[in-house]
Design an enzyme around this catalytic site. Structure first.
Site, mmCIF file in Angstrom:
data_model
loop_
_atom_site.group_PDB
_atom_site.id
_atom_site.type_symbol
_atom_site.label_atom_id
_atom_site.label_comp_id
_atom_site.label_asym_id
_atom_site.label_seq_id
_atom_site.Cartn_x
_atom_site.Cartn_y
_atom_site.Cartn_z
ATOM 1 N N HIS A 1 81.563 55.303 87.914
ATOM 2 C CA HIS A 1 81.048 56.899 87.782
ATOM 3 C C HIS A 1 80.169 57.054 88.845
ATOM 4 C CE1 HIS A 1 82.495 56.392 83.565
ATOM 5 N NE2 HIS A 1 81.942 55.448 83.362
HETATM 6 O O1 RIB Z 1 79.203 58.640 81.394
HETATM 7 C C1 RIB Z 1 79.031 57.931 82.495
HETATM 8 C C2 RIB Z 1 77.145 57.717 82.796
HETATM 9 O O2 RIB Z 1 76.723 57.140 81.818
HETATM 10 C C3 RIB Z 1 76.981 56.985 84.115
HETATM 11 O O3 RIB Z 1 75.862 57.665 84.647
HETATM 12 C C4 RIB Z 1 76.763 55.631 83.833
HETATM 13 O O4 RIB Z 1 75.664 55.001 84.238
HETATM 14 C C5 RIB Z 1 76.738 55.869 82.123
HETATM 15 O O5 RIB Z 1 75.833 55.220 81.193
#
Ligand code: RIB
Ligand code: CA
Length: 318
Positions: free
Chosen positions: A241
């Site tokens: 992500h």
């Molecule tokens: O949903 C994805 C986000 O939340 C990212 O920033 C990742 O680190 C997670 O925990």
């Protein structure tokens, strides 16, 4: 050269924790087109003290201990939901620079108006606090890129209707969305499509480069955790992500964007869910709308090109 600030809930290095913030930090340092000037930490994947210590440890591991780190918000703006993490056995807590993150953010942007891009890859609490502290903060940023939200789908999860970062602190997201800044949102619609699989993680773990080996081991552990949590042994990869939000700076070709009016739900039932209206000037049913575009939303990604970029750039770490 893109000068940037990273706001992160980094947890790489804590057993069973998400690893993508750690890769995002590494990417900021490894990509020759990026110049990381400041790191601020926030509670999210783990508590803010753990995130701060792990960030300092990772910067040491990456050979960049001079990058300034400031600790940010322990709790979300309104409803407390701080996650308590823990450091690995034998790791002592560490102290960052003394000023709180929001102050450091405001001071950096005041010193370099229009020059710094802020990439926010955790809950938006620090960003909202900086905006409250200095009404000129939002306008002083060159660009604000946020890993957060899910716009073309939803989470299919009543317990967490919003994407994690937004769900953790929806009031902070609301403050950002109503600040006047036109933020770029890199949401789950695209980030779930850029992934590291077990084979890549194993190859990393076997590397003779210390950061790569460390990151590979924790990636394997995170994939194991996801498989166990989902009760599905077939899970063999995890999403990158946050690295995709960083990649948006030096590789604009990777993402397709659409202008939108974005709003976040603050009520109980759909708390943290977001709406992206791609035609804010007119309703689909002919009603007059008076909504202004306040965001750009990533709607497509070239996942193969990201993978090449990620693998090549990580390979530059010495
Ligand atoms: O949903 C994805 C986000 O939340 C990212 O920033 C990742 O680190 C997670 O925990
Ligand atoms: Ca994160």
């Amino acid at each position: 050269m893109e000068r940037l600030i990273l706001d992160t809930d980094l947890a790489m290095g804590a057993p069973g924790s998400d690893i993508d913030d750690g890769f995002a930090l590494a990417l900021c340092l490894a990509d020759p087109q990026l110049d990381l000037e400041l790191v601020t930490t926030v509670g999210g994947n783990t508590d803010v003290d753990t995130a701060t210590t792990l960030t300092l440890e990772l910067l040491d591991r990456l050979g960049r201990p001079e990058v300034p780190v400031h600790r940010g918000a322990r709790d979300p703006l309104v409803r407390p939901r701080a996650r308590q993490g823990s450091l690995p056995a034998g790791m002592a807590p560490r102290e960052p620079r003394p000023e709180p993150a929001a102050t450091a953010l405001v001071e950096a942007v005041r010193a370099h108006p229009g020059e710094l891009t802020l990439v926010a890859i955790g809950p938006l609490t620090n960003v909202a606090l900086a905006m409250r502290l200095d009404p000129g903060f939002a306008g002083g940023l060159k660009r604000l890129v946020i890993m957060g939200g899910v716009f073309l789908q939803h989470t299919n999860e009543a317990g967490m209707p919003g994407e994690f970062n937004i769900w953790c602190d929806p009031e902070a997201a609301h403050a950002v969305l109503t600040s006047g800044v036109r933020a770029d949102f890199v949401g789950l619609d695209v980030t779930l499509r850029v992934r590291v699989d077990r084979a890549q993680a194993e190859a990393m773990a076997a590397s003779d480069q210390p950061f790569t080996a460390f990151a590979g081991q924790y990636t394997q552990a995170w994939i194991d955790h996801l498989a166990e949590r989902g009760g599905d042994e077939a899970v063999d990869s995890c999403a990158m992500h946050d690295p995709l939000a960083v990649a948006a700076l030096s590789r604009p070709d990777l993402l397709t964007w659409r202008d939108a009016y974005v709003a976040v739900e603050l009520g109980d039932r759909l708390r943290g869910a977001m709406l992206a209206d791609f035609h804010p000037e007119r309703g689909k049913h002919g009603q007059e709308m008076d909504l202004e575009v306040n965001a750009r939303v990533a709607v497509d990604v070239d996942a193969a090109a990201f993978n090449d970029y990620f693998t090549t750039t990580m390979g530059e770490i010495r």
